[in-house]
Design a protein around this motif. Structure first.
Motif, short mmCIF file in Angstrom:
data_model
loop_
_atom_site.label_atom_id
_atom_site.label_comp_id
_atom_site.label_asym_id
_atom_site.label_seq_id
_atom_site.Cartn_x
_atom_site.Cartn_y
_atom_site.Cartn_z
N LEU A 62 0.54 -1.18 0.05
CA LEU A 62 0.00 0.45 0.20
C LEU A 62 1.00 1.26 -0.18
N LYS A 63 1.52 1.60 0.65
CA LYS A 63 2.94 2.31 0.94
C LYS A 63 3.48 2.45 -0.67
N GLN A 64 4.31 1.93 -1.45
CA GLN A 64 4.41 1.92 -2.89
C GLN A 64 3.44 1.73 -3.96
N SER A 65 2.38 1.55 -3.22
CA SER A 65 1.46 2.07 -4.21
C SER A 65 0.58 3.66 -4.12
N LEU A 66 0.75 4.00 -3.08
CA LEU A 66 0.39 5.50 -2.75
C LEU A 66 1.28 6.30 -3.00
N LEU A 67 3.05 5.96 -3.13
CA LEU A 67 3.82 6.43 -3.06
C LEU A 67 3.97 6.74 -5.32
N GLU A 68 3.59 5.93 -5.65
CA GLU A 68 3.35 5.62 -7.11
C GLU A 68 1.98 6.86 -7.49
N LYS A 69 1.23 6.61 -7.12
CA LYS A 69 0.06 7.68 -7.22
C LYS A 69 0.30 8.72 -7.39
N ILE A 70 1.29 9.45 -6.10
CA ILE A 70 1.22 10.69 -6.00
C ILE A 70 2.76 10.58 -7.08
N LYS A 154 3.90 16.74 -1.99
CA LYS A 154 5.37 16.55 -1.45
C LYS A 154 5.80 16.56 0.75
N LEU A 155 4.06 16.66 0.83
CA LEU A 155 4.14 16.15 1.94
C LEU A 155 2.88 15.78 2.20
N LYS A 156 1.95 14.64 1.61
CA LYS A 156 1.86 13.73 1.82
C LYS A 156 2.17 12.66 1.00
N ALA A 157 3.27 12.96 0.59
CA ALA A 157 4.46 11.35 -0.29
C ALA A 157 5.46 11.20 0.88
N ASN A 158 5.69 12.52 1.62
CA ASN A 158 6.38 12.33 3.41
C ASN A 158 5.94 11.58 4.40
N ALA A 163 4.52 6.67 7.68
CA ALA A 163 3.39 5.86 7.95
C ALA A 163 3.76 4.71 8.77
N LEU A 164 3.13 4.70 9.95
CA LEU A 164 3.42 3.39 10.84
C LEU A 164 2.71 2.60 10.61
N ASN A 165 1.08 2.82 10.06
CA ASN A 165 0.13 0.96 9.97
C ASN A 165 -0.29 1.78 8.82
N ILE A 166 -1.11 0.75 8.45
CA ILE A 166 -2.37 1.19 7.12
C ILE A 166 -3.39 2.21 7.39
#
Length: 179
Positions: A62-70, A154-158, A163-166
């Motif tokens: 999920l973390k990787q998916s969100l970074l790709e989406k950003i 940029k803030l959301k990517a950071n 992030a520590l949990n789903i």
């Protein structure tokens, strides 16, 4: 043979897709296709009825998916509305790539010197490039909108990286989807 159009899960490949399912073979062990809900979720085969379950996405996935989406959002053109020096309002495409941000910065600097600046912009209504002249105030308005969106992403990517949990990732994803 009778067919039904629906969302399908292939029990062998685990692929989810839209298509036609053979209603005569459906439910037989040898038939690899089964209907799944059309709710946008990803499903995988299960041992018990209804023989499919929602696929759980892991934290790192999920973390990787969100970074790709950003990253995709930064490269996807979005429409801004701006009025040129003749008072004609139009919608034009910009994106958050460094070249676009630099282009806007150059326009602001030019407009600070002569109170207006010109460049080519893609019309959001017809996709045609137009050479337009804008006032300093109009260009600064676009610059503020672009910077605000760029800073938000940029803030959301950071936040995703830290992030520590789903649950935190899901909250960030909701904010990104509402952008």
């Amino acid at each position: 043979m009778a067919f039904r159009n629906c969302r399908i899960l292939n029990r062998i490949t685990h692929e989810n897709f839209y298509g036609r399912i053979d209603t005569e073979f459906e439910g037989n062990d040898f038939y690899e296709l089964m209907e799944i809900p059309d709710d946008g979720k990803i499903y995988e085969p299960a041992e018990n009825s209804p023989y499919y379950q929602e696929k759980t996405v892991g934290f790192e996935e999920l973390k990787q998916s969100l970074l790709e989406k950003i990253a995709d959002l930064k490269n996807t053109p979005f429409s801004i509305t701006i009025t040129d020096i003749d008072g004609v309002e139009g919608s034009y495409f910009v994106d958050l790539q460094d070249s676009t941000i630099l282009k806007i910065l150059v326009l602001v600097k030019k407009a600070e010197i002569i109170a207006q600046a010109s460049d080519e912009f893609i019309n959001a209504d017809n996709g045609i490039a137009e050479y337009k002249t804008f006032s300093l105030e109009a260009i600064q308005g676009v610059q503020a909108e672009v910077i605000q969106k760029d800073d938000f992403l940029k803030l959301k990517a950071n936040q995703v990286k830290l992030a520590l949990n789903i649950e935190a990732l899901e909250s960030i994803e909701l904010e990104i989807n509402n952008l």
